[in-house]
Write a protein that holds these residues in place. Structure first.
Motif, PDB file in Angstrom:
ATOM      1  N   LEU A   1       0.831  -1.202   0.000  1.00  0.00           N
ATOM      2  CA  LEU A   1       0.000   0.000   0.000  1.00  0.00           C
ATOM      3  C   LEU A   1       0.864   1.249   0.000  1.00  0.00           C
ATOM      4  O   LEU A   1       0.582   2.207  -0.733  1.00  0.00           O
ATOM      5  CB  LEU A   1      -0.930  -0.009   1.219  1.00  0.00           C
ATOM      6  CG  LEU A   1      -1.860   1.204   1.336  1.00  0.00           C
ATOM      7  CD1 LEU A   1      -2.773   1.304   0.128  1.00  0.00           C
ATOM      8  CD2 LEU A   1      -2.683   1.122   2.628  1.00  0.00           C
ATOM      9  N   GLU A   2       1.931   1.260   0.792  1.00  0.00           N
ATOM     10  CA  GLU A   2       2.839   2.411   0.831  1.00  0.00           C
ATOM     11  C   GLU A   2       3.410   2.702  -0.554  1.00  0.00           C
ATOM     12  O   GLU A   2       3.443   3.866  -0.994  1.00  0.00           O
ATOM     13  CB  GLU A   2       3.974   2.124   1.819  1.00  0.00           C
ATOM     14  CG  GLU A   2       5.033   3.216   1.916  1.00  0.00           C
ATOM     15  CD  GLU A   2       4.575   4.416   2.705  1.00  0.00           C
ATOM     16  OE1 GLU A   2       4.909   5.546   2.297  1.00  0.00           O
ATOM     17  OE2 GLU A   2       3.878   4.224   3.724  1.00  0.00           O
ATOM     18  N   ARG A   3       3.837   1.655  -1.232  1.00  0.00           N
ATOM     19  CA  ARG A   3       4.430   1.838  -2.556  1.00  0.00           C
ATOM     20  C   ARG A   3       3.434   2.444  -3.538  1.00  0.00           C
ATOM     21  O   ARG A   3       3.783   3.367  -4.297  1.00  0.00           O
ATOM     22  CB  ARG A   3       4.929   0.484  -3.074  1.00  0.00           C
ATOM     23  CG  ARG A   3       5.643   0.572  -4.430  1.00  0.00           C
ATOM     24  CD  ARG A   3       6.359  -0.716  -4.763  1.00  0.00           C
ATOM     25  NE  ARG A   3       5.445  -1.852  -4.902  1.00  0.00           N
ATOM     26  CZ  ARG A   3       5.309  -2.824  -4.003  1.00  0.00           C
ATOM     27  NH1 ARG A   3       6.023  -2.800  -2.879  1.00  0.00           N
ATOM     28  NH2 ARG A   3       4.482  -3.823  -4.203  1.00  0.00           N
ATOM     29  N   HIS A   4       2.203   1.995  -3.524  1.00  0.00           N
ATOM     30  CA  HIS A   4       1.214   2.504  -4.471  1.00  0.00           C
ATOM     31  C   HIS A   4       0.743   3.902  -4.094  1.00  0.00           C
ATOM     32  O   HIS A   4       0.361   4.686  -4.975  1.00  0.00           O
ATOM     33  CB  HIS A   4       0.028   1.539  -4.564  1.00  0.00           C
ATOM     34  CG  HIS A   4       0.298   0.381  -5.467  1.00  0.00           C
ATOM     35  ND1 HIS A   4       0.011   0.399  -6.814  1.00  0.00           N
ATOM     36  CD2 HIS A   4       0.855  -0.829  -5.220  1.00  0.00           C
ATOM     37  CE1 HIS A   4       0.360  -0.748  -7.355  1.00  0.00           C
ATOM     38  NE2 HIS A   4       0.880  -1.518  -6.421  1.00  0.00           N
ATOM     39  N   CYS A   5       0.773   4.235  -2.824  1.00  0.00           N
ATOM     40  CA  CYS A   5       0.381   5.581  -2.416  1.00  0.00           C
ATOM     41  C   CYS A   5       1.380   6.625  -2.893  1.00  0.00           C
ATOM     42  O   CYS A   5       1.032   7.798  -3.066  1.00  0.00           O
ATOM     43  CB  CYS A   5       0.241   5.656  -0.892  1.00  0.00           C
ATOM     44  SG  CYS A   5      -1.253   4.861  -0.262  1.00  0.00           S
ATOM     45  N   ARG A   6       2.611   6.210  -3.103  1.00  0.00           N
ATOM     46  CA  ARG A   6       3.633   7.137  -3.576  1.00  0.00           C
ATOM     47  C   ARG A   6       3.525   7.396  -5.078  1.00  0.00           C
ATOM     48  O   ARG A   6       4.129   8.337  -5.600  1.00  0.00           O
ATOM     49  CB  ARG A   6       5.027   6.610  -3.231  1.00  0.00           C
ATOM     50  CG  ARG A   6       5.297   6.579  -1.723  1.00  0.00           C
ATOM     51  CD  ARG A   6       6.692   6.080  -1.402  1.00  0.00           C
ATOM     52  NE  ARG A   6       6.919   6.002   0.036  1.00  0.00           N
ATOM     53  CZ  ARG A   6       7.238   7.011   0.813  1.00  0.00           C
ATOM     54  NH1 ARG A   6       7.379   8.218   0.267  1.00  0.00           N
ATOM     55  NH2 ARG A   6       7.423   6.855   2.107  1.00  0.00           N
ATOM     56  N   GLU A   7       2.756   6.555  -5.762  1.00  0.00           N
ATOM     57  CA  GLU A   7       2.518   6.758  -7.185  1.00  0.00           C
ATOM     58  C   GLU A   7       1.306   7.677  -7.356  1.00  0.00           C
ATOM     59  O   GLU A   7       0.259   7.435  -6.777  1.00  0.00           O
ATOM     60  CB  GLU A   7       2.256   5.420  -7.881  1.00  0.00           C
ATOM     61  CG  GLU A   7       3.422   4.450  -7.803  1.00  0.00           C
ATOM     62  CD  GLU A   7       3.083   3.097  -8.415  1.00  0.00           C
ATOM     63  OE1 GLU A   7       1.977   2.968  -8.976  1.00  0.00           O
ATOM     64  OE2 GLU A   7       3.921   2.191  -8.312  1.00  0.00           O
ATOM     65  N   ARG A   8       1.453   8.717  -8.120  1.00  0.00           N
ATOM     66  CA  ARG A   8       0.400   9.706  -8.338  1.00  0.00           C
ATOM     67  C   ARG A   8      -0.230  10.142  -7.003  1.00  0.00           C
ATOM     68  O   ARG A   8      -1.424   9.957  -6.765  1.00  0.00           O
ATOM     69  CB  ARG A   8      -0.676   9.141  -9.281  1.00  0.00           C
ATOM     70  CG  ARG A   8      -0.136   8.802 -10.660  1.00  0.00           C
ATOM     71  CD  ARG A   8      -1.225   8.740 -11.691  1.00  0.00           C
ATOM     72  NE  ARG A   8      -2.215   7.709 -11.425  1.00  0.00           N
ATOM     73  CZ  ARG A   8      -3.316   7.528 -12.165  1.00  0.00           C
ATOM     74  NH1 ARG A   8      -3.566   8.331 -13.177  1.00  0.00           N
ATOM     75  NH2 ARG A   8      -4.154   6.550 -11.892  1.00  0.00           N
ATOM     76  N   PRO A   9       0.557  10.724  -6.124  1.00  0.00           N
ATOM     77  CA  PRO A   9       0.061  11.098  -4.785  1.00  0.00           C
ATOM     78  C   PRO A   9      -1.065  12.122  -4.824  1.00  0.00           C
ATOM     79  O   PRO A   9      -1.782  12.291  -3.829  1.00  0.00           O
ATOM     80  CB  PRO A   9       1.305  11.654  -4.092  1.00  0.00           C
ATOM     81  CG  PRO A   9       2.210  12.078  -5.197  1.00  0.00           C
ATOM     82  CD  PRO A   9       1.976  11.105  -6.309  1.00  0.00           C
ATOM     83  N   GLU A  10      -1.213  12.818  -5.953  1.00  0.00           N
ATOM     84  CA  GLU A  10      -2.276  13.829  -6.037  1.00  0.00           C
ATOM     85  C   GLU A  10      -3.655  13.196  -6.189  1.00  0.00           C
ATOM     86  O   GLU A  10      -4.677  13.862  -5.984  1.00  0.00           O
ATOM     87  CB  GLU A  10      -2.000  14.767  -7.223  1.00  0.00           C
ATOM     88  CG  GLU A  10      -2.262  14.168  -8.608  1.00  0.00           C
ATOM     89  CD  GLU A  10      -1.172  13.198  -9.070  1.00  0.00           C
ATOM     90  OE1 GLU A  10      -1.316  12.623 -10.175  1.00  0.00           O
ATOM     91  OE2 GLU A  10      -0.176  13.040  -8.336  1.00  0.00           O
ATOM     92  N   ARG A  11      -3.710  11.911  -6.529  1.00  0.00           N
ATOM     93  CA  ARG A  11      -4.990  11.228  -6.741  1.00  0.00           C
ATOM     94  C   ARG A  11      -5.523  10.644  -5.433  1.00  0.00           C
ATOM     95  O   ARG A  11      -4.770  10.101  -4.622  1.00  0.00           O
ATOM     96  CB  ARG A  11      -4.803  10.086  -7.743  1.00  0.00           C
ATOM     97  CG  ARG A  11      -4.435  10.500  -9.149  1.00  0.00           C
ATOM     98  CD  ARG A  11      -5.643  10.663 -10.012  1.00  0.00           C
ATOM     99  NE  ARG A  11      -6.362   9.396 -10.199  1.00  0.00           N
ATOM    100  CZ  ARG A  11      -7.439   9.288 -10.974  1.00  0.00           C
ATOM    101  NH1 ARG A  11      -7.906  10.350 -11.613  1.00  0.00           N
ATOM    102  NH2 ARG A  11      -8.047   8.120 -11.119  1.00  0.00           N
TER     103      ARG A  11
END
Length: 437
Positions: free
Chosen positions: A173-183
């Motif tokens: 989850l941490e890794r995916h939250c860092r991708e496109r954080p504006e979304r």
């Protein structure tokens, strides 16, 4: 007298048909029928043709509906008035109090929405959100991703593994939250899960909640199987992240009332009024209200007491014993299978048989389930239906091919019961098929 259905043979081809087909050909969001519903219909057709089918494909409670709720339904069958869109106030109060006691979570009656099954409530929520990334575990229930696409949202798969017990880890989850954080990120958390029957331990869930809180992730906690945790130890996600968790549940699994179509949702006040008003808007423009007799019956179902406790405890004991035996038998045959934490699903992995299966022309989970149905009469669903890679040789097994009423009325162990003969034979049919040359 000519039947009206015969008249269609004389109708000319409609120009609308051509436009429809041209539009469908360009569409990128086609929504196929649910695999779970399709396998149920396919199993019925095969049985009707005289074949013996072990029906492990469709996950429906084998137990009778909680009897006091049935009595209430009968007593209110004549009620016909439309009810409030949000649901009967008295029912919402009962639901909030019930979950406050059972789950130790702060449900507020004014933030409860009653709908025709949790499935439609899930869609209503996804549709009511602004543009978001809907983070869906792989494996996960077959309808999450199609619902996200139908709602115009972006579905993102979070792959899980056998070693992770098919769970989304805090690190993932941490890794995916860092991708496109504006979304906006929306994590779908279903535990005990469909298709795995598994749930995270308390420490893992708390760390997952910490990640969600730090990144402002909205968690959609689908807790439809929560009350069927085999040890009665389900930990609601809102206990760890109350301010950012929308929770759904309903009567279909723990109350044996799938066909009644009653679900409940709680969206905490901390998420603001706009989301809840949008949810009410979707409800008012689609289902209007849940049937009055069903809501009355739900009032009884959501009333704690010794009879309900006994009903739930017996279901848990029966499902735990059967699920544990099925998993152990498959593991003994070299099919890796985690013993379930709750619900009535297993997610067996046939990877250890990959070479042998390849020699029989089987390289994907869909090929595996097709051959098992054709050659062994065992209906399962492929792991690919739940978002897993096609070459991953996983399947979902719903171990509820039995009539649960008799078992519910007994006490003690159940594996020796004639009622479970079909279930035991179905597991043995899988093992026998694997051992064929």
């Amino acid at each position: 007298m000519t039947r009206a259905t015969d008249l269609s043979d004389d109708l000319p081809a409609s120009p609308v048909s051509g436009r429809l087909q041209a539009g469908y050909a360009k569409a990128e969001d086609a929504t196929p029928s649910s695999d779970t519903l399709l396998i149920n219909e396919q199993s019925r057709l095969l049985e009707a043709s005289g074949q013996r089918i072990y029906k492990f494909g469709f996950g429906q409670s084998p137990f009778p509906v909680f009897a006091p709720a049935v009595a209430t339904l009968a007593a209110h069958a004549a009620q016909k008035a439309y009810l409030p869109v949000q649901g009967l106030p008295a029912l919402r109060e009962r639901v909030a109090a019930f979950h406050g006691v059972v789950d130790q979570t702060p449900w507020e009656a004014e933030r409860v929405l009653v709908g025709p099954g949790s499935k439609l409530l899930l869609f209503a929520l996804i549709k009511s959100l602004p543009a978001a990334d809907i983070l869906i575990p792989a494996p996960a229930w077959v309808s999450y991703a199609p619902q996200a696409r139908m709602a115009g949202q972006h579905a993102v798969r979070l792959e899980a593994t056998w070693d992770e017990r098919w769970q989304v880890t805090p690190e993932t989850l941490e890794r995916h939250c860092r991708e496109r954080p504006e979304r906006l990120k929306v994590l779908i958390h279903n535990a005990p899960g469909n298709p795995t029957g598994l749930a995270p331990d308390a420490d893992t869930q708390q760390r997952l909640a910490d990640v969600a809180r730090r990144h402002g992730v909205l968690v959609l906690a689908d807790e439809i199987y929560g009350l069927l945790h085999h040890r009665g130890a389900y930990r609601a996600f809102a206990r760890d992240y109350p301010e950012g968790t929308v929770t759904t549940g309903g009567l279909s699994k723990w109350c044996g009332a799938g066909g009644w179509r009653l679900g409940v949702m709680h969206a905490p006040a901390s998420l603001g009024d706009e989301l809840f008003q949008r949810l009410l808007g979707v409800a008012s423009e689609t289902w209007s209200s849940v049937a009055s007799p069903i809501q009355q019956a739900a009032m009884t179902a959501y009333t704690p007491g010794p009879e309900l406790d006994a009903y739930l405890q017996r279901q848990r004991a029966v499902l735990a014993e059967i699920g544990g035996w099925c998993a152990a038998r498959l593991n003994a045959a070299g099919v890796r299978t985690h013993a379930p934490d709750g619900g009535f699903y297993l997610f067996p992995d046939f990877a250890m048989h990959r070479r042998r299966l390849a020699s029989r022309g089987i390289a994907t989970s869909r090929e595996l389930t097709r051959r098992l149905l054709d050659e062994a009469g065992v209906a399962l669903l492929p792991g690919s239906a739940f978002g897993c890679p096609p070459e991953q040789l996983t399947v979902r097994l719903a171990y509820v091919d039995f009539e649960g009423g008799e078992l519910l009325a007994t006490s003690g162990e159940v594996l020796g019961s004639p009622t479970l003969r079909q279930t035991r034979e179905g597991i043995e049919a899988i093992v026998d098929w694997l051992e064929r040359d």
